[in-house]
Motif scaffolding. Structure first.
Motif, PDB file in Angstrom:
ATOM      1  N   ALA A 232      12.389  21.240   9.190  1.00 56.93           N
ATOM      2  CA  ALA A 232      11.350  22.389   8.839  1.00 56.93           C
ATOM      3  C   ALA A 232      10.493  21.668   7.576  1.00 56.93           C
ATOM      4  O   ALA A 232      11.027  20.724   6.814  1.00 56.93           O
ATOM      5  CB  ALA A 232      12.415  23.237   8.014  1.00 56.93           C
ATOM      6  N   CYS A 233       9.395  22.477   7.308  1.00 54.69           N
ATOM      7  CA  CYS A 233       8.525  21.887   6.371  1.00 54.69           C
ATOM      8  C   CYS A 233       9.106  22.358   4.782  1.00 54.69           C
ATOM      9  O   CYS A 233      10.087  23.116   4.758  1.00 54.69           O
ATOM     10  CB  CYS A 233       7.249  22.427   6.421  1.00 54.69           C
TER      11      CYS A 233
ATOM     12  N   GLY B  74      15.411  17.777   6.055  1.00 57.84           N
ATOM     13  CA  GLY B  74      14.651  18.534   7.061  1.00 57.84           C
ATOM     14  C   GLY B  74      13.162  18.352   6.807  1.00 57.84           C
ATOM     15  O   GLY B  74      12.420  18.182   7.983  1.00 57.84           O
ATOM     16  N   PRO B  75      12.730  18.447   5.633  1.00 59.04           N
ATOM     17  CA  PRO B  75      11.113  18.340   5.351  1.00 59.04           C
ATOM     18  C   PRO B  75      10.817  16.911   5.692  1.00 59.04           C
ATOM     19  O   PRO B  75       9.523  16.475   5.848  1.00 59.04           O
ATOM     20  CB  PRO B  75      10.886  18.678   4.109  1.00 59.04           C
TER      21      PRO B  75
ATOM     22  N   PHE C 189      16.982  19.058  13.024  1.00 54.98           N
ATOM     23  CA  PHE C 189      16.452  20.401  13.019  1.00 54.98           C
ATOM     24  C   PHE C 189      15.439  20.619  11.935  1.00 54.98           C
ATOM     25  O   PHE C 189      15.733  21.242  10.574  1.00 54.98           O
ATOM     26  CB  PHE C 189      17.341  21.764  12.876  1.00 54.98           C
TER      27      PHE C 189
ATOM     28  N   ASN D  41      10.886  14.679  10.357  1.00 51.72           N
ATOM     29  CA  ASN D  41      10.550  15.056  11.507  1.00 51.72           C
ATOM     30  C   ASN D  41       9.415  14.401  12.153  1.00 51.72           C
ATOM     31  O   ASN D  41       8.723  13.685  11.605  1.00 51.72           O
ATOM     32  CB  ASN D  41      10.052  16.729  11.167  1.00 51.72           C
TER      33      ASN D  41
ATOM     34  N   GLY E  46       9.321  26.119   4.355  1.00 56.01           N
ATOM     35  CA  GLY E  46      10.246  26.754   5.133  1.00 56.01           C
ATOM     36  C   GLY E  46      11.522  26.527   4.838  1.00 56.01           C
ATOM     37  O   GLY E  46      12.370  27.310   5.144  1.00 56.01           O
ATOM     38  N   ILE E  47      11.906  25.441   4.191  1.00 55.36           N
ATOM     39  CA  ILE E  47      13.370  25.204   4.242  1.00 55.36           C
ATOM     40  C   ILE E  47      14.154  25.997   3.235  1.00 55.36           C
ATOM     41  O   ILE E  47      15.354  26.036   3.299  1.00 55.36           O
ATOM     42  CB  ILE E  47      13.436  23.642   3.736  1.00 55.36           C
TER      43      ILE E  47
ATOM     44  N   ILE F  24      15.686  28.961   4.744  1.00 58.35           N
ATOM     45  CA  ILE F  24      16.611  28.735   5.560  1.00 58.35           C
ATOM     46  C   ILE F  24      17.956  28.101   4.971  1.00 58.35           C
ATOM     47  O   ILE F  24      19.234  28.700   5.217  1.00 58.35           O
ATOM     48  CB  ILE F  24      16.159  27.395   6.456  1.00 58.35           C
TER      49      ILE F  24
END
Length: 179
Positions: free
Chosen positions: A11-12, A40-41, A9, A44, A15-16, A19
């Motif tokens: 996220a950049c 996450g970042p 999942f 992806n 945005g992490i 979250i």
């Protein structure tokens, strides 16, 4: 497991953090949040594709970057789980809890739009400052200066890491900038 979840999942970098704050407010341990935040970042599809393209369509480089990043995330999350047993950071984590069940659908939509606009204007100033700094470097830093130091791998690496830090480059573009 949190590192795997971060990879599944993504996220950049921007945005992490919200979250992670929300996950921690729901009881996720700090070490798990750190593992998720580190993978996450990095892992992806956009980052993998940009690394692949930046290094001449080299699957090996893309795989090494993501594999090493995943390994580092696991080591850091494991280290945090060993050295920080308490609810570190949780004591100061106060998120607004509004009872969204009592509000109408339109009120929740309006609240979401208002929050999005506030976030946009809060972050826009950093975008403008970053664009300004990047344009200063682009205009006033002669390419000749960078090319003179490109022969020494240690010096060129330190220069590019300094640029990445000062210009706050994200994972999607740092592969191109570092190449």
């Amino acid at each position: 497991m949190s590192c795997v979840a971060g990879a599944l999942f993504p996220a950049c970098e921007c945005g992490i953090v919200p979250i992670i704050r929300r996950l921690m407010s729901k009881g996720v341990p700090v070490y798990a949040a750190i593992g998720f935040m580190l993978t996450g970042p990095l892992i992806n599809p956009i980052v993998i594709a940009s690394t692949y393209m930046a290094f001449g369509n080299d699957f090996e480089m893309a795989g090494l970057r993501n594999g090493l990043g995943f390994l580092v995330a696991i080591i850091v999350a494991f280290s945090v789980s060993i050295f920080f047993k308490s609810g570190l950071l949780k004591e100061n984590l106060h998120l607004p809890h509004s009872s969204s069940n009592n509000r109408s659908f339109l009120d929740r939509i309006w609240s979401m739009l208002t929050h999005s606009i506030d976030e946009f204007f809060d972050m826009a100033k950093y975008l403008i400052i970053g664009a300004f700094l990047a344009s200063i470097v682009q205009v006033y830093m002669p390419a000749k200066t960078l090319l003179q130091n490109a022969d020494n791998p240690v010096v060129s690496l330190l220069i590019m890491m300094g640029f990445a830090y000062v210009l706050s480059l994200c994972s999607e573009v740092d592969a191109f900038r570092g190449r």
